[in-house]
Design a protein around this motif. Structure first.
Motif, PDB file in Angstrom:
ATOM      1  N   HIS A  72       0.809  -1.207   0.000  1.00  0.00           N
ATOM      2  CA  HIS A  72       0.000   0.000   0.000  1.00  0.00           C
ATOM      3  C   HIS A  72       0.849   1.268   0.000  1.00  0.00           C
ATOM      4  O   HIS A  72       0.361   2.331  -0.317  1.00  0.00           O
ATOM      5  CB  HIS A  72      -1.009   0.001   1.136  1.00  0.00           C
ATOM      6  CG  HIS A  72      -0.442  -0.120   2.510  1.00  0.00           C
ATOM      7  ND1 HIS A  72       0.240   0.898   3.128  1.00  0.00           N
ATOM      8  CD2 HIS A  72      -0.431  -1.143   3.381  1.00  0.00           C
ATOM      9  CE1 HIS A  72       0.614   0.508   4.323  1.00  0.00           C
ATOM     10  NE2 HIS A  72       0.223  -0.728   4.500  1.00  0.00           N
ATOM     11  N   LYS A  73       2.135   1.140   0.356  1.00  0.00           N
ATOM     12  CA  LYS A  73       3.007   2.317   0.329  1.00  0.00           C
ATOM     13  C   LYS A  73       3.202   2.829  -1.093  1.00  0.00           C
ATOM     14  O   LYS A  73       3.281   4.037  -1.305  1.00  0.00           O
ATOM     15  CB  LYS A  73       4.347   1.999   0.977  1.00  0.00           C
ATOM     16  CG  LYS A  73       4.239   1.772   2.466  1.00  0.00           C
ATOM     17  CD  LYS A  73       5.568   1.441   3.088  1.00  0.00           C
ATOM     18  CE  LYS A  73       5.365   1.133   4.565  1.00  0.00           C
ATOM     19  NZ  LYS A  73       6.614   0.716   5.209  1.00  0.00           N
ATOM     20  N   LEU A  74       3.267   1.911  -2.049  1.00  0.00           N
ATOM     21  CA  LEU A  74       3.398   2.321  -3.444  1.00  0.00           C
ATOM     22  C   LEU A  74       2.160   3.094  -3.895  1.00  0.00           C
ATOM     23  O   LEU A  74       2.264   4.069  -4.644  1.00  0.00           O
ATOM     24  CB  LEU A  74       3.635   1.112  -4.342  1.00  0.00           C
ATOM     25  CG  LEU A  74       4.964   0.378  -4.135  1.00  0.00           C
ATOM     26  CD1 LEU A  74       4.991  -0.905  -4.963  1.00  0.00           C
ATOM     27  CD2 LEU A  74       6.125   1.267  -4.493  1.00  0.00           C
ATOM     28  N   GLY A  75       0.994   2.659  -3.433  1.00  0.00           N
ATOM     29  CA  GLY A  75      -0.242   3.362  -3.766  1.00  0.00           C
ATOM     30  C   GLY A  75      -0.258   4.761  -3.177  1.00  0.00           C
ATOM     31  O   GLY A  75      -0.647   5.720  -3.846  1.00  0.00           O
ATOM     32  N   SER A  76       0.187   4.886  -1.937  1.00  0.00           N
ATOM     33  CA  SER A  76       0.237   6.211  -1.303  1.00  0.00           C
ATOM     34  C   SER A  76       1.187   7.134  -2.049  1.00  0.00           C
ATOM     35  O   SER A  76       0.879   8.309  -2.268  1.00  0.00           O
ATOM     36  CB  SER A  76       0.672   6.074   0.163  1.00  0.00           C
ATOM     37  OG  SER A  76      -0.279   5.332   0.893  1.00  0.00           O
ATOM     38  N   ASN A  77       2.343   6.602  -2.451  1.00  0.00           N
ATOM     39  CA  ASN A  77       3.304   7.410  -3.211  1.00  0.00           C
ATOM     40  C   ASN A  77       2.731   7.819  -4.561  1.00  0.00           C
ATOM     41  O   ASN A  77       2.918   8.960  -5.004  1.00  0.00           O
ATOM     42  CB  ASN A  77       4.614   6.659  -3.393  1.00  0.00           C
ATOM     43  CG  ASN A  77       5.408   6.555  -2.111  1.00  0.00           C
ATOM     44  OD1 ASN A  77       5.233   7.354  -1.192  1.00  0.00           O
ATOM     45  ND2 ASN A  77       6.275   5.573  -2.035  1.00  0.00           N
ATOM     46  N   ALA A  78       2.038   6.900  -5.225  1.00  0.00           N
ATOM     47  CA  ALA A  78       1.431   7.224  -6.516  1.00  0.00           C
ATOM     48  C   ALA A  78       0.386   8.324  -6.362  1.00  0.00           C
ATOM     49  O   ALA A  78       0.308   9.237  -7.193  1.00  0.00           O
ATOM     50  CB  ALA A  78       0.823   5.973  -7.145  1.00  0.00           C
TER      51      ALA A  78
ATOM     52  N   ARG B 255      -5.226  -4.998  -1.244  1.00  0.00           N
ATOM     53  CA  ARG B 255      -6.476  -5.177  -0.494  1.00  0.00           C
ATOM     54  C   ARG B 255      -6.799  -6.637  -0.157  1.00  0.00           C
ATOM     55  O   ARG B 255      -7.074  -6.939   1.012  1.00  0.00           O
ATOM     56  CB  ARG B 255      -7.622  -4.526  -1.261  1.00  0.00           C
ATOM     57  CG  ARG B 255      -8.937  -4.619  -0.554  1.00  0.00           C
ATOM     58  CD  ARG B 255     -10.031  -3.954  -1.362  1.00  0.00           C
ATOM     59  NE  ARG B 255     -11.312  -4.185  -0.720  1.00  0.00           N
ATOM     60  CZ  ARG B 255     -12.464  -3.785  -1.218  1.00  0.00           C
ATOM     61  NH1 ARG B 255     -12.501  -3.113  -2.346  1.00  0.00           N
ATOM     62  NH2 ARG B 255     -13.579  -4.037  -0.591  1.00  0.00           N
ATOM     63  N   PRO B 256      -6.765  -7.586  -1.114  1.00  0.00           N
ATOM     64  CA  PRO B 256      -7.138  -8.966  -0.765  1.00  0.00           C
ATOM     65  C   PRO B 256      -6.207  -9.584   0.283  1.00  0.00           C
ATOM     66  O   PRO B 256      -6.654 -10.356   1.125  1.00  0.00           O
ATOM     67  CB  PRO B 256      -7.042  -9.734  -2.083  1.00  0.00           C
ATOM     68  CG  PRO B 256      -6.930  -8.732  -3.158  1.00  0.00           C
ATOM     69  CD  PRO B 256      -6.491  -7.452  -2.536  1.00  0.00           C
ATOM     70  N   VAL B 257      -4.939  -9.232   0.228  1.00  0.00           N
ATOM     71  CA  VAL B 257      -3.983  -9.762   1.211  1.00  0.00           C
ATOM     72  C   VAL B 257      -4.329  -9.230   2.596  1.00  0.00           C
ATOM     73  O   VAL B 257      -4.384  -9.987   3.571  1.00  0.00           O
ATOM     74  CB  VAL B 257      -2.536  -9.388   0.824  1.00  0.00           C
ATOM     75  CG1 VAL B 257      -1.557  -9.817   1.893  1.00  0.00           C
ATOM     76  CG2 VAL B 257      -2.177  -9.983  -0.528  1.00  0.00           C
ATOM     77  N   ALA B 258      -4.584  -7.938   2.687  1.00  0.00           N
ATOM     78  CA  ALA B 258      -4.926  -7.334   3.976  1.00  0.00           C
ATOM     79  C   ALA B 258      -6.251  -7.882   4.505  1.00  0.00           C
ATOM     80  O   ALA B 258      -6.387  -8.135   5.709  1.00  0.00           O
ATOM     81  CB  ALA B 258      -4.992  -5.815   3.845  1.00  0.00           C
TER      82      ALA B 258
ATOM     83  N   LEU C  72      -5.753  -2.148   6.179  1.00  0.00           N
ATOM     84  CA  LEU C  72      -7.007  -1.827   5.488  1.00  0.00           C
ATOM     85  C   LEU C  72      -7.374  -0.355   5.663  1.00  0.00           C
ATOM     86  O   LEU C  72      -7.894   0.265   4.741  1.00  0.00           O
ATOM     87  CB  LEU C  72      -8.141  -2.722   5.977  1.00  0.00           C
ATOM     88  CG  LEU C  72      -8.112  -4.141   5.446  1.00  0.00           C
ATOM     89  CD1 LEU C  72      -9.162  -5.004   6.156  1.00  0.00           C
ATOM     90  CD2 LEU C  72      -8.325  -4.178   3.945  1.00  0.00           C
ATOM     91  N   GLU C  73      -7.084   0.202   6.836  1.00  0.00           N
ATOM     92  CA  GLU C  73      -7.326   1.639   7.040  1.00  0.00           C
ATOM     93  C   GLU C  73      -6.582   2.456   5.987  1.00  0.00           C
ATOM     94  O   GLU C  73      -7.146   3.348   5.361  1.00  0.00           O
ATOM     95  CB  GLU C  73      -6.822   2.087   8.411  1.00  0.00           C
ATOM     96  CG  GLU C  73      -7.785   1.939   9.537  1.00  0.00           C
ATOM     97  CD  GLU C  73      -7.234   2.567  10.800  1.00  0.00           C
ATOM     98  OE1 GLU C  73      -7.885   3.501  11.296  1.00  0.00           O
ATOM     99  OE2 GLU C  73      -6.179   2.126  11.282  1.00  0.00           O
ATOM    100  N   VAL C  74      -5.298   2.149   5.814  1.00  0.00           N
ATOM    101  CA  VAL C  74      -4.462   2.887   4.855  1.00  0.00           C
ATOM    102  C   VAL C  74      -4.958   2.656   3.428  1.00  0.00           C
ATOM    103  O   VAL C  74      -5.051   3.595   2.629  1.00  0.00           O
ATOM    104  CB  VAL C  74      -2.984   2.479   4.997  1.00  0.00           C
ATOM    105  CG1 VAL C  74      -2.133   3.116   3.915  1.00  0.00           C
ATOM    106  CG2 VAL C  74      -2.455   2.833   6.376  1.00  0.00           C
ATOM    107  N   ILE C  75      -5.297   1.414   3.122  1.00  0.00           N
ATOM    108  CA  ILE C  75      -5.753   1.072   1.765  1.00  0.00           C
ATOM    109  C   ILE C  75      -7.064   1.783   1.439  1.00  0.00           C
ATOM    110  O   ILE C  75      -7.192   2.419   0.388  1.00  0.00           O
ATOM    111  CB  ILE C  75      -5.877  -0.454   1.607  1.00  0.00           C
ATOM    112  CG1 ILE C  75      -4.478  -1.091   1.641  1.00  0.00           C
ATOM    113  CG2 ILE C  75      -6.628  -0.813   0.326  1.00  0.00           C
ATOM    114  CD1 ILE C  75      -4.480  -2.598   1.829  1.00  0.00           C
ATOM    115  N   TYR C  76      -8.040   1.692   2.325  1.00  0.00           N
ATOM    116  CA  TYR C  76      -9.339   2.324   2.054  1.00  0.00           C
ATOM    117  C   TYR C  76      -9.215   3.844   1.993  1.00  0.00           C
ATOM    118  O   TYR C  76      -9.831   4.495   1.137  1.00  0.00           O
ATOM    119  CB  TYR C  76     -10.364   1.930   3.110  1.00  0.00           C
ATOM    120  CG  TYR C  76     -10.783   0.477   3.065  1.00  0.00           C
ATOM    121  CD1 TYR C  76     -10.760  -0.253   1.884  1.00  0.00           C
ATOM    122  CD2 TYR C  76     -11.209  -0.172   4.214  1.00  0.00           C
ATOM    123  CE1 TYR C  76     -11.150  -1.582   1.842  1.00  0.00           C
ATOM    124  CE2 TYR C  76     -11.605  -1.501   4.184  1.00  0.00           C
ATOM    125  CZ  TYR C  76     -11.570  -2.202   3.003  1.00  0.00           C
ATOM    126  OH  TYR C  76     -11.965  -3.512   2.973  1.00  0.00           O
TER     127      TYR C  76
END
Length: 76
Positions: free
Chosen positions: A1-7, A24-27, A36-40
């Motif tokens: 999810h860090k890559l998503g935040s950077n993107a 998401r599926p892994v979390a 999941l908090e960070v992902i959502y």
């Protein structure tokens, strides 16, 4: 999810969604609520960036549910 935040920070909202959707599926399988908090939250931000406010609201609601569970667990 860090890559998503950077993107997201770089304005690559579509790329960010790809990263979050992979994480998401892994979390979810691991019941990793803090992840999941960070992902959502990140998915919400991506959809806001794409001006898809209906999807942003959906992920905001998912974030709130997970956040409440995390907060409840930390109080117990």
């Amino acid at each position: 999810h860090k890559l998503g935040s950077n993107a997201n920070k770089q304005g690559d909202f579509e790329g960010a969604l790809d990263y979050f959707q992979q994480a998401r599926p892994v979390a979810e399988a691991d019941s990793a609520l803090s992840d999941l908090e960070v992902i959502y939250s990140g998915m919400k931000d991506s959809y806001v960036g794409l001006k898809n406010f209906e999807r942003a609201f959906h992920y905001s609601q998912l974030y709130n549910k997970v956040h409440d569970k995390v907060a409840y667990r930390s109080m117990a």
